[in-house]
Design a protein around this motif. Structure first.
Motif, PDB file in Angstrom:
ATOM      1  N   PRO A  79       0.802  -1.227   0.000  1.00  0.00           N
ATOM      2  CA  PRO A  79       0.000   0.000   0.000  1.00  0.00           C
ATOM      3  C   PRO A  79       0.838   1.283   0.000  1.00  0.00           C
ATOM      4  CG  PRO A  79      -0.976  -1.597   1.480  1.00  0.00           C
ATOM      5  CD  PRO A  79       0.355  -2.155   1.051  1.00  0.00           C
ATOM      6  N   LEU A  80       1.970   1.272   0.715  1.00  0.00           N
ATOM      7  CA  LEU A  80       2.855   2.443   0.684  1.00  0.00           C
ATOM      8  C   LEU A  80       3.357   2.712  -0.738  1.00  0.00           C
ATOM      9  CD1 LEU A  80       5.108   2.166   3.864  1.00  0.00           C
ATOM     10  CD2 LEU A  80       3.616   4.070   3.243  1.00  0.00           C
ATOM     11  N   ILE A  81       3.818   1.670  -1.400  1.00  0.00           N
ATOM     12  CA  ILE A  81       4.328   1.822  -2.763  1.00  0.00           C
ATOM     13  C   ILE A  81       3.209   2.287  -3.691  1.00  0.00           C
ATOM     14  CG2 ILE A  81       5.342   0.601  -4.732  1.00  0.00           C
ATOM     15  CD1 ILE A  81       6.748  -1.214  -2.577  1.00  0.00           C
ATOM     16  N   THR A  82       2.005   1.798  -3.478  1.00  0.00           N
ATOM     17  CA  THR A  82       0.873   2.206  -4.304  1.00  0.00           C
ATOM     18  C   THR A  82       0.546   3.681  -4.082  1.00  0.00           C
ATOM     19  OG1 THR A  82       0.021  -0.051  -4.267  1.00  0.00           O
ATOM     20  CG2 THR A  82      -1.520   1.674  -4.926  1.00  0.00           C
ATOM     21  N   VAL A  83       0.647   4.165  -2.860  1.00  0.00           N
ATOM     22  CA  VAL A  83       0.428   5.593  -2.595  1.00  0.00           C
ATOM     23  C   VAL A  83       1.498   6.417  -3.312  1.00  0.00           C
ATOM     24  CG1 VAL A  83       0.433   7.401  -0.810  1.00  0.00           C
ATOM     25  CG2 VAL A  83      -0.799   5.260  -0.415  1.00  0.00           C
ATOM     26  N   TRP A  84       2.760   6.007  -3.226  1.00  0.00           N
ATOM     27  CA  TRP A  84       3.833   6.737  -3.916  1.00  0.00           C
ATOM     28  C   TRP A  84       3.600   6.733  -5.430  1.00  0.00           C
ATOM     29  CZ3 TRP A  84       7.953   3.481  -0.999  1.00  0.00           C
ATOM     30  CH2 TRP A  84       8.000   3.880   0.339  1.00  0.00           C
ATOM     31  N   TYR A  85       3.171   5.594  -5.931  1.00  0.00           N
ATOM     32  CA  TYR A  85       2.851   5.482  -7.362  1.00  0.00           C
ATOM     33  C   TYR A  85       1.745   6.472  -7.733  1.00  0.00           C
ATOM     34  CZ  TYR A  85       0.049   3.699 -11.227  1.00  0.00           C
ATOM     35  OH  TYR A  85      -0.718   3.611 -12.349  1.00  0.00           O
ATOM     36  N   TYR A  86       0.692   6.500  -6.938  1.00  0.00           N
ATOM     37  CA  TYR A  86      -0.414   7.411  -7.241  1.00  0.00           C
ATOM     38  C   TYR A  86       0.063   8.864  -7.180  1.00  0.00           C
ATOM     39  CZ  TYR A  86      -4.846   9.746  -7.391  1.00  0.00           C
ATOM     40  OH  TYR A  86      -5.872  10.575  -7.757  1.00  0.00           O
ATOM     41  N   GLN A  87       0.858   9.189  -6.161  1.00  0.00           N
ATOM     42  CA  GLN A  87       1.367  10.552  -6.041  1.00  0.00           C
ATOM     43  C   GLN A  87       2.172  10.948  -7.279  1.00  0.00           C
ATOM     44  OE1 GLN A  87       3.516  10.282  -2.336  1.00  0.00           O
ATOM     45  NE2 GLN A  87       1.692  10.691  -1.093  1.00  0.00           N
ATOM     46  N   SER A  88       2.912  10.013  -7.835  1.00  0.00           N
ATOM     47  CA  SER A  88       3.747  10.332  -9.007  1.00  0.00           C
ATOM     48  C   SER A  88       2.944  10.397 -10.304  1.00  0.00           C
ATOM     49  CB  SER A  88       4.886   9.319  -9.149  1.00  0.00           C
ATOM     50  OG  SER A  88       4.432   8.145  -9.754  1.00  0.00           O
ATOM     51  N   THR A  89       1.770   9.778 -10.331  1.00  0.00           N
ATOM     52  CA  THR A  89       0.969   9.771 -11.562  1.00  0.00           C
ATOM     53  C   THR A  89      -0.284  10.631 -11.450  1.00  0.00           C
ATOM     54  OG1 THR A  89      -0.329   7.825 -10.900  1.00  0.00           O
ATOM     55  CG2 THR A  89       1.698   7.417 -12.151  1.00  0.00           C
ATOM     56  N   GLN A  90      -0.498  11.237 -10.308  1.00  0.00           N
ATOM     57  CA  GLN A  90      -1.729  11.951 -10.030  1.00  0.00           C
ATOM     58  C   GLN A  90      -2.054  13.017 -11.084  1.00  0.00           C
ATOM     59  OE1 GLN A  90      -1.578  13.715  -6.177  1.00  0.00           O
ATOM     60  NE2 GLN A  90      -3.738  14.183  -6.129  1.00  0.00           N
ATOM     61  N   LYS A  91      -1.081  13.742 -11.541  1.00  0.00           N
ATOM     62  CA  LYS A  91      -1.325  14.818 -12.502  1.00  0.00           C
ATOM     63  C   LYS A  91      -1.011  14.396 -13.938  1.00  0.00           C
ATOM     64  CE  LYS A  91      -0.862  18.524  -9.174  1.00  0.00           C
ATOM     65  NZ  LYS A  91      -2.027  18.201  -8.486  1.00  0.00           N
ATOM     66  N   THR A  92      -0.605  13.154 -14.120  1.00  0.00           N
ATOM     67  CA  THR A  92      -0.264  12.651 -15.445  1.00  0.00           C
ATOM     68  C   THR A  92      -1.539  12.389 -16.238  1.00  0.00           C
ATOM     69  OG1 THR A  92       1.678  11.587 -14.471  1.00  0.00           O
ATOM     70  CG2 THR A  92       1.045  10.876 -16.677  1.00  0.00           C
ATOM     71  N   LYS A  93      -1.587  12.898 -17.449  1.00  0.00           N
ATOM     72  CA  LYS A  93      -2.784  12.760 -18.282  1.00  0.00           C
ATOM     73  C   LYS A  93      -2.614  11.701 -19.381  1.00  0.00           C
ATOM     74  CE  LYS A  93      -5.033  16.308 -16.465  1.00  0.00           C
ATOM     75  NZ  LYS A  93      -5.658  16.001 -15.225  1.00  0.00           N
ATOM     76  N   LYS A  94      -1.410  11.583 -19.925  1.00  0.00           N
ATOM     77  CA  LYS A  94      -1.186  10.661 -21.040  1.00  0.00           C
ATOM     78  C   LYS A  94      -1.142   9.218 -20.547  1.00  0.00           C
ATOM     79  CE  LYS A  94       1.490  13.702 -24.032  1.00  0.00           C
ATOM     80  NZ  LYS A  94       2.800  13.853 -24.681  1.00  0.00           N
ATOM     81  N   LEU A  95      -1.924   8.365 -21.205  1.00  0.00           N
ATOM     82  CA  LEU A  95      -1.971   6.955 -20.827  1.00  0.00           C
ATOM     83  C   LEU A  95      -0.595   6.300 -20.945  1.00  0.00           C
ATOM     84  CD1 LEU A  95      -3.632   4.532 -19.923  1.00  0.00           C
ATOM     85  CD2 LEU A  95      -4.183   4.110 -22.326  1.00  0.00           C
TER      86      LEU A  95
END
Length: 169
Positions: A79-95
């Motif tokens: 879950p920690l790694i998943t939160v970091w992943y989400y934080q890094s992709t949160q503003k990413t728009k391109k698939l």
């Protein structure tokens, strides 16, 4: 280093990283992602253990009371790694960028798992389970959670905009 010492170190590391990770704004979003990851990881891991695909021969005291799988991995580390992943992709728009970042977060996670499987007794792959099964599962789960939280945010934004337009906010 013994297997139990490795697990104790990972517990300590997970607990030390837990609070600074979850306290980032917006805290509600970090908690939702953390809990969603644990919510999906735990039954999936328990299922794989019950189907004799994975085994956790060395665990810390009392862990068996909580889960058939790895409480440390399912409820703290992944879950920690998943939160970091989400934080890094949160503003990413391109698939394509989202998929690349998913790959970049999944790869070290699976490499570490494969090394743990090979050199420790903390996890064993059984009945044909291979590292690439873990890779596919972790990769897809990260994408699913990101998409799910993105959908929640989209609905929340639409509701907020609707309330604002009506003057009820």
């Amino acid at each position: 280093m013994t297997d139990r010492k490795i697990l104790k170190f990972l517990w300590l590391l997970g607990l030390v990283l837990l609070f600074p990770t979850l306290l980032k704004k917006p805290i509600k979003e970090q908690l939702i992602i953390f809990l969603l990851s644990s919510f999906f990881n735990t039954p999936l891991d328990n299922y794989l253990v019950s189907k004799d695909r994975l085994e956790y021969p060395v665990r810390l005291k009392n862990e068996r009371k909580f889960t058939k799988g790895s409480f440390l991995y399912d409820s703290i580390l992944c879950p920690l790694i998943t939160v970091w992943y989400y934080q890094s992709t949160q503003k990413t728009k391109k698939l394509s960028e989202i998929i690349l970042k998913t790959f970049l977060f999944t790869t070290p996670q699976v490499i570490l798992e494969a090394l743990m499987e090979r050199f420790t007794r903390t996890i064993n792959y059984k009945k044909g389970w291979k590292w690439y099964h873990s890779f596919i599962g972790i990769f897809l789960l990260k994408l699913y959670i990101r998409g799910f939280v993105g959908l929640i945010n989209l609905i929340s934004y639409a509701q907020h905009s609707s309330e604002k337009a009506k003057g009820t906010h």
